[in-house]
Design a protein around this motif. Sequence first.
Motif, PDB file in Angstrom:
ATOM      1  N   ALA A  72     -22.299 -13.129 -37.661  1.00 48.25           N
ATOM      2  CA  ALA A  72     -22.108 -12.075 -38.662  1.00 48.25           C
ATOM      3  C   ALA A  72     -23.335 -11.920 -39.553  1.00 48.25           C
ATOM      4  N   GLY A  73     -24.150 -12.946 -39.633  1.00 50.53           N
ATOM      5  CA  GLY A  73     -25.363 -12.907 -40.436  1.00 50.53           C
ATOM      6  C   GLY A  73     -26.322 -13.992 -39.986  1.00 50.53           C
ATOM      7  N   ASP A  74     -27.578 -13.870 -40.417  1.00 50.71           N
ATOM      8  CA  ASP A  74     -28.629 -14.782 -39.962  1.00 50.71           C
ATOM      9  C   ASP A  74     -29.466 -15.156 -41.181  1.00 50.71           C
ATOM     10  N   PHE A  75     -29.380 -16.410 -41.609  1.00 54.55           N
ATOM     11  CA  PHE A  75     -30.073 -16.864 -42.823  1.00 54.55           C
ATOM     12  C   PHE A  75     -31.251 -17.776 -42.468  1.00 54.55           C
ATOM     13  N   THR A  76     -32.377 -17.558 -43.127  1.00 56.59           N
ATOM     14  CA  THR A  76     -33.499 -18.494 -43.076  1.00 56.59           C
ATOM     15  C   THR A  76     -33.372 -19.452 -44.249  1.00 56.59           C
ATOM     16  N   VAL A  77     -33.424 -20.754 -43.972  1.00 59.47           N
ATOM     17  CA  VAL A  77     -33.270 -21.773 -45.012  1.00 59.47           C
ATOM     18  C   VAL A  77     -34.494 -22.688 -44.949  1.00 59.47           C
ATOM     19  N   GLN A 122     -15.218 -14.879 -45.484  1.00 57.37           N
ATOM     20  CA  GLN A 122     -14.282 -15.859 -44.943  1.00 57.37           C
ATOM     21  C   GLN A 122     -13.887 -15.491 -43.509  1.00 57.37           C
ATOM     22  N   GLY A 123     -13.853 -16.506 -42.631  1.00 57.56           N
ATOM     23  CA  GLY A 123     -13.428 -16.302 -41.253  1.00 57.56           C
ATOM     24  C   GLY A 123     -14.542 -15.927 -40.292  1.00 57.56           C
ATOM     25  N   LYS A 124     -15.720 -15.609 -40.804  1.00 59.43           N
ATOM     26  CA  LYS A 124     -16.827 -15.200 -39.941  1.00 59.43           C
ATOM     27  C   LYS A 124     -17.786 -16.373 -39.696  1.00 59.43           C
ATOM     28  N   THR A 125     -18.621 -16.227 -38.654  1.00 54.61           N
ATOM     29  CA  THR A 125     -19.574 -17.267 -38.279  1.00 54.61           C
ATOM     30  C   THR A 125     -20.997 -16.775 -38.542  1.00 54.61           C
ATOM     31  N   TYR A 126     -21.812 -17.639 -39.122  1.00 57.64           N
ATOM     32  CA  TYR A 126     -23.175 -17.282 -39.516  1.00 57.64           C
ATOM     33  C   TYR A 126     -24.166 -18.264 -38.900  1.00 57.64           C
ATOM     34  N   ARG A 127     -25.382 -17.750 -38.688  1.00 55.61           N
ATOM     35  CA  ARG A 127     -26.475 -18.586 -38.190  1.00 55.61           C
ATOM     36  C   ARG A 127     -27.370 -18.983 -39.354  1.00 55.61           C
ATOM     37  N   GLY A 145     -17.796 -29.386 -46.744  1.00 59.02           N
ATOM     38  CA  GLY A 145     -16.560 -28.894 -46.139  1.00 59.02           C
ATOM     39  C   GLY A 145     -16.729 -28.148 -44.828  1.00 59.02           C
ATOM     40  N   HIS A 146     -17.950 -28.065 -44.286  1.00 52.04           N
ATOM     41  CA  HIS A 146     -18.201 -27.288 -43.072  1.00 52.04           C
ATOM     42  C   HIS A 146     -18.983 -28.121 -42.059  1.00 52.04           C
ATOM     43  N   LYS A 147     -18.678 -27.913 -40.785  1.00 53.50           N
ATOM     44  CA  LYS A 147     -19.461 -28.527 -39.720  1.00 53.50           C
ATOM     45  C   LYS A 147     -20.458 -27.521 -39.171  1.00 53.50           C
ATOM     46  N   MET A 148     -21.525 -28.047 -38.599  1.00 60.06           N
ATOM     47  CA  MET A 148     -22.602 -27.205 -38.073  1.00 60.06           C
ATOM     48  C   MET A 148     -22.686 -27.385 -36.566  1.00 60.06           C
ATOM     49  N   LYS A 149     -22.711 -26.279 -35.847  1.00 58.13           N
ATOM     50  CA  LYS A 149     -22.873 -26.331 -34.393  1.00 58.13           C
ATOM     51  C   LYS A 149     -24.337 -26.039 -34.066  1.00 58.13           C
ATOM     52  N   LEU A 150     -25.049 -27.031 -33.555  1.00 58.22           N
ATOM     53  CA  LEU A 150     -26.460 -26.850 -33.213  1.00 58.22           C
ATOM     54  C   LEU A 150     -26.581 -25.966 -31.974  1.00 58.22           C
ATOM     55  N   VAL A 151     -27.416 -24.911 -32.062  1.00 55.89           N
ATOM     56  CA  VAL A 151     -27.558 -23.996 -30.920  1.00 55.89           C
ATOM     57  C   VAL A 151     -28.996 -23.807 -30.466  1.00 55.89           C
ATOM     58  N   GLU A 152     -29.973 -24.128 -31.323  1.00 53.52           N
ATOM     59  CA  GLU A 152     -31.372 -23.877 -30.930  1.00 53.52           C
ATOM     60  C   GLU A 152     -32.306 -24.769 -31.736  1.00 53.52           C
ATOM     61  N   VAL A 153     -33.348 -25.275 -31.067  1.00 53.32           N
ATOM     62  CA  VAL A 153     -34.369 -26.115 -31.700  1.00 53.32           C
ATOM     63  C   VAL A 153     -35.735 -25.591 -31.278  1.00 53.32           C
ATOM     64  N   VAL A 178     -22.312 -21.813 -38.341  1.00 58.09           N
ATOM     65  CA  VAL A 178     -21.319 -22.344 -39.270  1.00 58.09           C
ATOM     66  C   VAL A 178     -20.222 -21.307 -39.428  1.00 58.09           C
ATOM     67  N   THR A 179     -18.981 -21.727 -39.162  1.00 59.41           N
ATOM     68  CA  THR A 179     -17.831 -20.840 -39.308  1.00 59.41           C
ATOM     69  C   THR A 179     -17.209 -21.048 -40.681  1.00 59.41           C
ATOM     70  N   MET A 180     -16.953 -19.952 -41.378  1.00 54.83           N
ATOM     71  CA  MET A 180     -16.423 -20.007 -42.741  1.00 54.83           C
ATOM     72  C   MET A 180     -14.894 -20.121 -42.674  1.00 54.83           C
ATOM     73  N   ASP A 181     -14.439 -21.351 -42.421  1.00 52.80           N
ATOM     74  CA  ASP A 181     -13.024 -21.585 -42.132  1.00 52.80           C
ATOM     75  C   ASP A 181     -12.303 -22.326 -43.255  1.00 52.80           C
ATOM     76  N   GLN A 182     -12.884 -22.294 -44.447  1.00 47.95           N
ATOM     77  CA  GLN A 182     -12.274 -22.986 -45.579  1.00 47.95           C
ATOM     78  C   GLN A 182     -11.615 -21.985 -46.538  1.00 47.95           C
ATOM     79  N   SER A 183     -10.924 -22.513 -47.537  1.00 49.13           N
ATOM     80  CA  SER A 183     -10.306 -21.647 -48.542  1.00 49.13           C
ATOM     81  C   SER A 183     -11.382 -20.926 -49.335  1.00 49.13           C
ATOM     82  N   ALA A 184     -11.001 -19.815 -49.952  1.00 49.13           N
ATOM     83  CA  ALA A 184     -11.972 -18.946 -50.637  1.00 49.13           C
ATOM     84  C   ALA A 184     -12.471 -19.600 -51.920  1.00 49.13           C
ATOM     85  N   GLN A 185     -13.646 -20.204 -51.832  1.00 43.14           N
ATOM     86  CA  GLN A 185     -14.304 -20.775 -53.005  1.00 43.14           C
ATOM     87  C   GLN A 185     -15.784 -20.945 -52.673  1.00 43.14           C
TER      88      GLN A 185
END
Length: 456
Positions: A72-77, A122-127, A145-153, A178-185
Amino acid sequence: MQQRRNSYEDGVYGTTCPIPPGKNFTYILQAKDQIGTFYYFPSLAFHKAAGGFGGIRILSRPRIPVPFPDPAGDFTVLIGDWFKTDHKKLQAKLDRGHKLPFPDGILINGHGPNGAFFTVEQGKTYRFRISNVGLQNSLNFRIQGHKMKLVEVEGTHTVQTMYESLDVHVGQSYSVLVTMDQSAQDFYIVASTRFTDKILTTTATLHYSNSNKAVSGPIPGGPTDQIDWSLNQARSIRTNLTASGPRPNPQGSYHYGLVNITRTIKLVSSADQVKGKQRYAVNSVSFVPADTPLKLADYFKIGGVFRVGSISDKPTGQNMYLDTSVMGADFRAFVEIVFENHESIVQSWHIDGYAFWVVGMDGGLWTPDSRKEYNLRDAVSRSTTQVYPRSWTAIYMALDNVGMWNVRTEFWARQYLGQQFYLRVYSPVNSPRDEYPIPKNALLCGRAQGKSTRPL
């Protein structure tokens, strides 16, 4: 980025003249046959300590399948240690023969604690594309509160493993979903130093768009000095063999584990004093820049700037000395490079112009028997690898990119004080098929001043 056939555009002093004050220079970069997450930064002097870095995303072409749905979105960190001291003062400290002090803090996208903000639904997945752009510290990255699924290195799609936190060593880049699967906060995003006596921590905010609750609770802790934890995580990062790369069916593709090694290069780093000043070296040679970029001296056949073979491809046991170190290598050779770390710190090594397979890493000294431990099936291909304390890391690399390529520690003070050299990958055939001609707009300096590039 690999700068295929084009080390003139690599933007380090061994290949490219500095851009004069008040002037500009246009780099012409080719992203063909690459994908993934990278970043840019200023390479001269100690400018990197002043910032000036940013992310680079190379996207797959529209019809090339990607092994996960569009996020749903792509963030540079961009995470990294930070010094409040001016970069010129830090450089002067190094020039006087002193070491870099401990950093003042950690930044996320240029901000201190709770300064950076990432808004999600909420409910969407972001890179999240995470790069450690700092000067010397490995960092652990996690999201409350979130797990990260590694997809690219660094340009390689990986086996999609879930992690609660990731060690990102200096110069490295990772992509996670990262899937936003937690309560709204709101939740903490955390980066903290690894393998340091004093732990520096900083935070950013993950903001659910429908949240009306600020970040709360303790900042989630991460690993601190555990080497085995980090080593096991590194070994778990593997190439996704079912995923397409930059193109669906690369011509002439091969499997790295089935190719015969034509040469073994063993690189041992060291720290010592030369003439009473702190220096760092590879195979006893502490690099000093020449008065002319090496690639230009090579192109214009200017003698006396450097000597191919001025660094050995194995440790010599000599005392540390200064030289403009250049190692020769043959185009299309397939080499094994062993990085051996005899020191008590984690190191990070980068090779310009290439991606390489990280086939093994372990404690102690490397021996030929260590090859029995190699992953010759699905090792990750990347351009920056860590070497743990008193340990070794082995890589395989196909020398398929002609040019003058910087091999360096990513610890920026060590790089500045000599822990680097250039790998001259040479083809006797002077053909644009193997290497592009010198850019028309190439800056000329040193003993190349007054020469002509080529007709416009």
